[in-house]
Design an enzyme around this catalytic site. Structure first.
Site, PDB file in Angstrom:
ATOM      1  N   GLU A  66       1.016  -1.813   0.403  1.00 18.02           N
ATOM      2  CA  GLU A  66      -0.121  -0.047  -0.120  1.00 18.02           C
ATOM      3  C   GLU A  66       0.792   1.145  -0.057  1.00 18.02           C
ATOM      4  O   GLU A  66       0.585   2.264  -0.519  1.00 18.02           O
ATOM      5  CB  GLU A  66      -1.110   0.651   1.071  1.00 18.02           C
ATOM      6  CG  GLU A  66      -2.018   1.301   1.131  1.00 18.02           C
ATOM      7  CD  GLU A  66      -2.549   0.939   2.521  1.00 18.02           C
ATOM      8  OE1 GLU A  66      -3.722   1.502   2.379  1.00 18.02           O
ATOM      9  OE2 GLU A  66      -2.047   1.314   3.140  1.00 18.02           O
ATOM     10  N   HIS A 162       1.911   6.216  10.593  1.00 22.23           N
ATOM     11  CA  HIS A 162       1.007   6.586   9.567  1.00 22.23           C
ATOM     12  C   HIS A 162      -0.094   6.811  10.076  1.00 22.23           C
ATOM     13  O   HIS A 162      -0.840   5.932  10.816  1.00 22.23           O
ATOM     14  CB  HIS A 162       1.294   4.939   8.301  1.00 22.23           C
ATOM     15  CG  HIS A 162       2.184   4.898   7.561  1.00 22.23           C
ATOM     16  ND1 HIS A 162       2.503   3.704   7.566  1.00 22.23           N
ATOM     17  CD2 HIS A 162       3.427   5.565   7.079  1.00 22.23           C
ATOM     18  CE1 HIS A 162       3.820   3.618   6.789  1.00 22.23           C
ATOM     19  NE2 HIS A 162       4.078   4.611   6.477  1.00 22.23           N
ATOM     20  N   CYS A 247      -2.405  -2.184   4.817  1.00 19.48           N
ATOM     21  CA  CYS A 247      -1.080  -1.898   4.377  1.00 19.48           C
ATOM     22  C   CYS A 247      -0.812  -3.700   3.089  1.00 19.48           C
ATOM     23  O   CYS A 247       0.478  -3.216   2.834  1.00 19.48           O
ATOM     24  CB  CYS A 247      -0.464  -1.910   5.015  1.00 19.48           C
ATOM     25  SG  CYS A 247       0.006  -2.556   6.455  1.00 19.48           S
TER      26      CYS A 247
END
Length: 254
Positions: A66, A162, A247
């Site tokens: 991702e 993130h 991800c």
């Protein structure tokens, strides 16, 4: 068919993946591959067309595909990861997305942008501004997607790797997050706290089904009470590397 999901098989150096906010733990590669295969099967079982990006065995974090590309409608934005050692991961991803017929854009130096910092909710795109994505990355993404009708909202990220390590969104657009890890929940028009850290991470499979990790049963119960149907997968080996369900794939709904 729900769409296309890009995935990338874990490489032999997975155990060397970058760890930023967690204490390093040994990763069982054989178990990680088995978990990855079950994750991919869950996507396929719910109508996703699986496209496997060629492996990048010299890149320990390449399974977290991702981070290499952001999709908005049929537009692909090839990223420039904040960790220099991860930048080689983008080359094969770019070719695969180009071969799928997407319109291609690229983030260029000195900008950095990780796909894990980008959360799309309709035409609103939240971008985590923190350790892996810099201000130039936010500006370049804004310049690509705002002419297409999107609105980019920068969100501070300091407590996790993130943005999508802290928050994702349910099918109705409600932002979900584990409150101790969310810097400014007031930035989101609708925010619902979940009781477990990994419960903040969902992949929308289509309809009322949400893919989520196996280690957050109280959150799965909450989502069931809200009328959703959790699809649970064990990704414990990837969680040791600060990975989550989002991800491990790139979802293209084009």
């Amino acid at each position: 068919m729900r769409g296309t999901a890009l995935v990338r098989r874990p490489g032999p150096r997975l155990d060397e993946g970058i760890v930023t906010h967690l204490t390093r733990q040994p990763v069982d590669h054989r178990l990680a591959v088995a978990q990855w295969e079950r994750y991919v099967q869950a996507m396929a079982d719910h109508g996703w067309d699986i496209v496997e990006v060629p492996p990048a065995d010299d890149c320990p974090d390449a399974v977290f595909v991702e981070d290499a590309v952001v999709m908005y409608r049929n537009v692909a934005i090839v990223t420039r990861p904040g960790a220099e050692t991860r930048r080689a991961e983008t080359y094969a991803v770019e070719k695969v997305v180009d071969d799928l017929g997407c319109s291609m854009n690229r983030i260029s130096a000195p900008a950095t942008l990780d796909g894990g910092d980008v959360l799309k909710v309709g035409d609103t795109i939240y971008v985590g501004r923190g350790g892996r994505t810099n201000a130039d990355g936010v500006r370049q993404l804004r310049g690509i997607v705002e002419p297409l009708g999107a609105t980019v909202v920068a969100v501070p990220v300091q407590r996790v790797l993130h943005l999508k390590s802290a928050v994702t969104a349910l099918p109705d657009g409600t932002i979900i997050g584990y409150a101790p890890l969310v810097d400014e929940p007031a930035l989101f028009p609708r925010f619902r706290a979940v009781p477990e850290e990994s419960g903040a991470h969902v992949v929308l499979l289509g309809g009322d089904r949400v893919l989520m990790a196996a280690d957050c049963p109280r959150t799965a119960e909450l989502f069931t009470d809200l009328g959703y149907r959790p699809v649970v997968v064990d990704i414990g080996e990837f969680e040791k590397l600060e990975g989550c369900v989002t991800c491990l794939s790139v979802r293209l709904r084009v």
